[in-house]
Scaffold this motif. Structure first.
Motif, PDB file in Angstrom:
ATOM      1  N   CYS A  35       0.751  -0.882  -0.028  1.00  0.00           N
ATOM      2  CA  CYS A  35       0.408  -0.452  -0.323  1.00  0.00           C
ATOM      3  C   CYS A  35       0.153   1.401  -0.113  1.00  0.00           C
ATOM      4  N   ILE A  36       1.933   1.108   0.146  1.00  0.00           N
ATOM      5  CA  ILE A  36       2.944   2.377   0.538  1.00  0.00           C
ATOM      6  C   ILE A  36       3.380   2.020  -0.885  1.00  0.00           C
ATOM      7  N   ILE A  37       4.006   1.400  -1.624  1.00  0.00           N
ATOM      8  CA  ILE A  37       3.889   1.627  -2.817  1.00  0.00           C
ATOM      9  C   ILE A  37       3.238   2.333  -3.816  1.00  0.00           C
ATOM     10  N   ILE A  38       1.488   2.021  -3.456  1.00  0.00           N
ATOM     11  CA  ILE A  38       1.041   2.570  -4.864  1.00  0.00           C
ATOM     12  C   ILE A  38       0.388   4.338  -4.175  1.00  0.00           C
ATOM     13  N   CYS A  39       0.772   4.125  -2.564  1.00  0.00           N
ATOM     14  CA  CYS A  39       0.345   5.722  -2.667  1.00  0.00           C
ATOM     15  C   CYS A  39       1.525   6.332  -3.523  1.00  0.00           C
ATOM     16  N   ALA A  40       2.986   5.994  -3.102  1.00  0.00           N
ATOM     17  CA  ALA A  40       4.590   6.691  -3.381  1.00  0.00           C
ATOM     18  C   ALA A  40       4.137   6.578  -5.683  1.00  0.00           C
ATOM     19  N   ILE A  41       3.131   6.121  -5.796  1.00  0.00           N
ATOM     20  CA  ILE A  41       3.313   5.816  -7.113  1.00  0.00           C
ATOM     21  C   ILE A  41       1.897   6.736  -7.409  1.00  0.00           C
ATOM     22  N   SER A  42       1.306   7.030  -6.475  1.00  0.00           N
ATOM     23  CA  SER A  42      -0.207   7.628  -6.570  1.00  0.00           C
ATOM     24  C   SER A  42       0.709   9.013  -6.673  1.00  0.00           C
ATOM     25  N   THR A  43       1.337   9.775  -5.415  1.00  0.00           N
ATOM     26  CA  THR A  43       2.136  11.001  -5.403  1.00  0.00           C
ATOM     27  C   THR A  43       2.832  11.114  -6.461  1.00  0.00           C
ATOM     28  N   LEU A  44       3.555  10.449  -6.927  1.00  0.00           N
ATOM     29  CA  LEU A  44       4.526  10.449  -8.330  1.00  0.00           C
ATOM     30  C   LEU A  44       3.202  11.030  -9.858  1.00  0.00           C
ATOM     31  N   THR A  45       2.544  10.393  -9.402  1.00  0.00           N
ATOM     32  CA  THR A  45       1.610  10.625 -10.714  1.00  0.00           C
ATOM     33  C   THR A  45       0.916  11.979 -10.777  1.00  0.00           C
ATOM     34  N   ALA A  46      -0.026  11.806  -9.276  1.00  0.00           N
ATOM     35  CA  ALA A  46      -0.104  13.674  -9.141  1.00  0.00           C
ATOM     36  C   ALA A  46       1.006  14.850  -9.398  1.00  0.00           C
ATOM     37  N   ASN A  47       1.789  14.544  -9.211  1.00  0.00           N
ATOM     38  CA  ASN A  47       2.725  15.783  -9.146  1.00  0.00           C
ATOM     39  C   ASN A  47       3.577  15.623 -10.789  1.00  0.00           C
ATOM     40  N   LEU A  48       3.144  13.952 -11.624  1.00  0.00           N
ATOM     41  CA  LEU A  48       3.762  14.505 -12.803  1.00  0.00           C
ATOM     42  C   LEU A  48       2.957  15.087 -13.451  1.00  0.00           C
ATOM     43  N   VAL A  49       1.443  14.591 -12.874  1.00  0.00           N
ATOM     44  CA  VAL A  49       0.321  15.282 -14.249  1.00  0.00           C
ATOM     45  C   VAL A  49      -0.083  17.265 -13.581  1.00  0.00           C
ATOM     46  N   ALA A  50       0.846  16.876 -12.280  1.00  0.00           N
ATOM     47  CA  ALA A  50       1.282  18.919 -11.939  1.00  0.00           C
ATOM     48  C   ALA A  50       1.812  19.560 -12.776  1.00  0.00           C
ATOM     49  N   ALA A  51       3.073  18.729 -12.766  1.00  0.00           N
ATOM     50  CA  ALA A  51       4.026  19.453 -13.995  1.00  0.00           C
ATOM     51  C   ALA A  51       3.333  19.683 -14.914  1.00  0.00           C
ATOM     52  N   LEU A  52       3.364  18.715 -15.993  1.00  0.00           N
ATOM     53  CA  LEU A  52       2.801  18.864 -17.321  1.00  0.00           C
ATOM     54  C   LEU A  52       1.735  19.622 -17.831  1.00  0.00           C
ATOM     55  N   GLN A  53       0.770  19.845 -17.020  1.00  0.00           N
ATOM     56  CA  GLN A  53      -0.085  21.158 -16.590  1.00  0.00           C
ATOM     57  C   GLN A  53       0.050  22.428 -16.871  1.00  0.00           C
ATOM     58  N   ILE A  54       1.239  22.974 -16.150  1.00  0.00           N
ATOM     59  CA  ILE A  54       2.307  24.251 -16.329  1.00  0.00           C
ATOM     60  C   ILE A  54       3.064  24.010 -17.800  1.00  0.00           C
ATOM     61  N   TRP A  62      -7.499  17.988 -14.139  1.00  0.00           N
ATOM     62  CA  TRP A  62      -6.986  16.160 -14.607  1.00  0.00           C
ATOM     63  C   TRP A  62      -6.200  17.088 -13.289  1.00  0.00           C
ATOM     64  N   VAL A  63      -5.624  17.691 -13.127  1.00  0.00           N
ATOM     65  CA  VAL A  63      -4.761  17.442 -11.888  1.00  0.00           C
ATOM     66  C   VAL A  63      -5.910  17.281 -10.798  1.00  0.00           C
ATOM     67  N   MET A  64      -6.298  17.928 -10.116  1.00  0.00           N
ATOM     68  CA  MET A  64      -7.252  17.064  -9.026  1.00  0.00           C
ATOM     69  C   MET A  64      -7.775  15.960  -8.955  1.00  0.00           C
ATOM     70  N   VAL A  65      -7.947  15.341 -10.545  1.00  0.00           N
ATOM     71  CA  VAL A  65      -8.210  14.052 -10.515  1.00  0.00           C
ATOM     72  C   VAL A  65      -7.655  13.069  -9.753  1.00  0.00           C
ATOM     73  N   ALA A  66      -6.063  13.552 -10.651  1.00  0.00           N
ATOM     74  CA  ALA A  66      -5.058  13.036  -9.754  1.00  0.00           C
ATOM     75  C   ALA A  66      -5.080  13.140  -8.483  1.00  0.00           C
ATOM     76  N   ASP A  67      -5.167  14.214  -7.638  1.00  0.00           N
ATOM     77  CA  ASP A  67      -5.716  14.881  -6.070  1.00  0.00           C
ATOM     78  C   ASP A  67      -6.125  14.001  -5.534  1.00  0.00           C
ATOM     79  N   GLY A  68      -7.529  13.435  -6.259  1.00  0.00           N
ATOM     80  CA  GLY A  68      -8.504  12.889  -5.647  1.00  0.00           C
ATOM     81  C   GLY A  68      -7.728  11.457  -5.542  1.00  0.00           C
ATOM     82  N   PHE A  69      -7.587  11.183  -6.048  1.00  0.00           N
ATOM     83  CA  PHE A  69      -7.019   9.648  -5.977  1.00  0.00           C
ATOM     84  C   PHE A  69      -5.428   9.332  -5.130  1.00  0.00           C
ATOM     85  N   LYS A  70      -4.489  10.838  -5.185  1.00  0.00           N
ATOM     86  CA  LYS A  70      -3.733  10.153  -4.006  1.00  0.00           C
ATOM     87  C   LYS A  70      -4.313  10.343  -2.686  1.00  0.00           C
ATOM     88  N   ILE A  71      -4.833  11.295  -2.050  1.00  0.00           N
ATOM     89  CA  ILE A  71      -5.436  11.253  -1.168  1.00  0.00           C
ATOM     90  C   ILE A  71      -5.961  10.310  -0.786  1.00  0.00           C
TER      91      ILE A  71
END
Length: 676
Positions: A35-54, A62-71
């Motif tokens: 589960c910690i690995i899944i959390c790390a991957i979800s956080t990685l995805t959320a930050n990557l989507v935020a970087a791509l959005q900029i 789309w960033v907020m969707v990724a953030d929702g799954f991360k939370i």
């Protein structure tokens, strides 16, 4: 600012890539590690989507969707700490995980539906992330507060890391909700906050070597309220600031936002680090915003009814039974403190206290006198830090199944303890239970004090009657003295008269009978003025035994040598003489009586034992130490043993009795030794 934000999210993505690879390299196959690995991957995805959005400028949703799954991933990880599931199938069958997932899906779906269908822009999305981040903070508070000290040491970096990100986002979206737009100075900082959390997460994963932590989390609504109340107050303040900023033109918005972020951090640290503050907030909320657990008017009337309708043999039994019923205990006792080191069990139901247990009672009484607290032994075994400076041998208490100790105070003076035990596990006591138990203890203490005062008044009246009786006896003695004086005055004149001689013998015989009756009632019952000094108990006992051995059965005396006490020698002689005399009168001529003098700890112990007729348990409890109650008819007045008990206690001693009908009796006298 866009480039700074892009770098922040990019570095955060890279950090979580490294973190994820390290987790894979650890090859930990437990559910928590996965589960910690899944959390790390979800956080990685959320930050990557935020970087791509900029970089590419697509919508923030789309960033907020990724953030929702991360939370959701991090919140489920927190909930996992309260489960013992080993597979994902069992995990998602857990009622708490299932409940969280259903509510999360409902919130995400409804907020995005309102955003797209009703064209409310981002307003409902801001509200969604306020709720999700607040929920995460609440779960973190429960996790940390419910953990023991060892587990807290392991998880506090995880708590601080997740709390930092959640608190930052909570402030970000709360401000956005108030001013109807995001502050991109804050938004671009999210990547750097995520980077700061990485070493904290790595530290926790290193400390939890086996990948599993079992923490019981109490899901009491009052616990949630402390964080919810702080969050509610924060939102109210933020709303007020929003209006002020709108009125001033928004020039100082960034300054105020940073200030409130720091304030939020201080509040979180205070909640996590300050036990007293959290407890006070919890109790304050419960007292002022929740219905009372007890209706105190009904409890008061119920208590009065039980006191009035009790069929107990004495008040101590009545008080103990009432306290047992209120706490759900199966066994109980009321222990009165006679001196700082001496106790008397006034009533016991299924509990016995050996001499080896006395030091524990002494220590507990000191604590209760100092703090005035009810001691929950279950809570003490789990978190002894809650009871400062209290050090108990839990094995001795658990051996007797003792669960709760309630102190008894009468007019702020310490009286003793209700000691309550049970074979089954009692429910956890909250502050309302403790308040109720303490109120009942005080009321029962007042009842006991009142009855003890009435008993003393009754005894005083009996002594008044004794004094009145003494006046009649003095009158009789005067008459006898007058008769004898008359004989003396007429002796020279009528000594040769046979009739006078006959009258003399008749008068002397009558006077002798009357004197015998008076002396038999008054023997050893004079009230002497106490003159305390150092007395050799061995010498006193030798004199008493020598005097008593003019009658059968003879007394066998065993001495440990010269032992000294501080007391009045004459009264001590009289008391010991009376106790040995009672033993002789209760024993046949061919029986035996043994007197043993020894040293026990810091006390001198005198044991007077016989194989006489013995006494019943009921007689010992109800009549033995009661003044003016005698089994000797007109031959005794019934105050000898009572006076012995009063004298022994007046010199800080204790007298105990063990007896069985048809077998014999044993009187045990403990008196503090005097060391020259």
């Amino acid at each position: 600012m866009d480039s700074i934000g892009f770098l922040g999210f990019a570095f955060a993505s890279f950090s979580y890539v490294i973190f994820t690879l390290l987790l894979f390299a650890a090859r930990n196959n437990t559910l928590l590690a996965r589960c910690i690995i899944i959390c790390a991957i979800s956080t990685l995805t959320a930050n990557l989507v935020a970087a791509l959005q900029i970089k590419f400028g697509f919508t923030l949703q789309w960033v907020m969707v990724a953030d929702g799954f991360k939370i959701a991933c991090w919140s489920i990880l927190i909930l996992i700490c309260n489960t013992e599931e080993t597979t994902f199938r069992k995990l998602f069958a857990n009622k708490y995980i299932k409940k969280y997932c259903l509510i999360w899906v409902a919130l995400m779906t409804s907020c995005w539906f309102l955003t797209y269908s009703l064209h409310f822009s981002y307003e409902y999305l801001f509200l969604l992330f306020i709720v999700l981040n607040l929920w995460t903070l609440v779960l973190l508070e429960q996790l940390y507060r419910s953990a023991n000290s060892q587990v807290r040491w392991a998880i506090w970096p995880l708590v601080i890391g997740i709390a930092s990100v959640s608190l930052f986002d909570f402030v970000l979206y709360a401000q956005a909700m108030m001013v109807q737009r995001l502050d991109f100075n804050f938004w671009f900082s999210r990547g750097f906050i995520a980077i700061v959390a990485v070493p904290l997460l790595m530290l926790t994963t290193r400390r939890i070597k086996n990948g599993s932590v079992r923490i019981f989390v109490s899901r009491n609504v009052v616990f949630y309220s402390s964080m919810l109340m702080i969050a509610g107050l924060y939102l109210i303040v933020m709303a007020t600031v929003g209006y002020v900023l709108s009125y001033l033109g928004g020039r100082w918005g960034s300054v105020f936002s940073v200030g409130f972020l720091v304030l939020g951090g201080i509040v979180l640290v205070a909640l996590l680090a300050t036990e007293t503050l959290r407890r006070n907030v919890k109790v304050f909320i419960t007292k002022n915003f929740f219905a009372n657990k007890y209706e105190y008017r009904d409890e008061w009337l119920n208590l009065i009814g039980k006191i009035e309708s009790s069929d107990a043999e004495n008040n101590y039994q009545m008080a103990t039974q009432i306290m047992m019923s209120k706490t759900g205990a199966q066994y109980g006792a009321i222990v009165k403190q006679i001196t700082n080191t001496q106790f008397e069990t006034k009533y016991s139901s299924g509990l016995e206290f050996e001499d080896i247990f006395v030091p524990q009672l002494i220590h507990l009484c000191h604590f209760c006198k100092r703090e005035g607290w009810i001691v929950d032994l279950t809570e003490y075994s789990e978190t002894p830090s809650v009871y400062p400076d209290l050090s108990l041998n839990l094995l001795q208490w658990q051996d007797k199944n003792i669960s709760v100790v309630v102190p008894i105070f009468i007019a702020k003076e310490f009286y003793g303890l209700f000691v309550l035990a049970t074979d089954k596990e009692l429910s956890k006591f909250n502050w309302e239970d403790r308040d109720l138990f303490f109120a009942i203890s005080q009321q029962l203490g007042n009842v006991l004090s009142l009855h003890e005062a009435n008993d003393k008044i009754a005894e005083s009246k009996q002594f008044d009657a004794f004094n009145r009786m003494s006046a009649f006896l003095v009158h009789d003695l005067k008459n006898i003295q007058a008769q004898l004086a008359l004989i003396t005055n007429n002796a020279e004149k009528h000594r040769d008269n046979p009739e006078f001689v006959d009258d003399v013998f008749e008068t002397v015989e009558s006077a002798t009978e009357r004197l015998d009756k008076v002396l038999s009632q008054l023997r050893n019952k004079q009230v002497a003025q106490v003159k305390s000094n150092t007395v050799n108990v061995n010498t006193v006992l030798e004199q008493v035994v020598a005097q008593r051995n003019v009658k059968k059965p003879l007394v066998e005396y065993i001495s440990a040598g010269d032992l000294m006490v501080t007391a009045d020698k004459d009264v001590l002689f009289s008391v010991l003489n009376h106790l040995i005399q009672n033993a002789q009168e209760a024993t046949l001529d061919d029986g035996w009586i043994k007197v043993n003098l020894s040293s026990v700890s810091n006390d001198i112990q005198i044991v007077i034992e016989d194989n006489g007729c013995g006494m019943s348990k009921s007689f010992i409890e109800k009549r033995l130490f009661k003044p003016f109650d005698t089994t000797k008819g007109n031959a005794g007045m019934g105050i000898g043993v009572y006076e012995a008990k009063q004298f022994i206690e007046s010199i800080s001693g204790v007298i105990k009795v063990e007896s069985e009908e048809g077998v014999g009796s044993k009187f045990i006298v403990n008196i503090p030794a005097t060391h020259n």
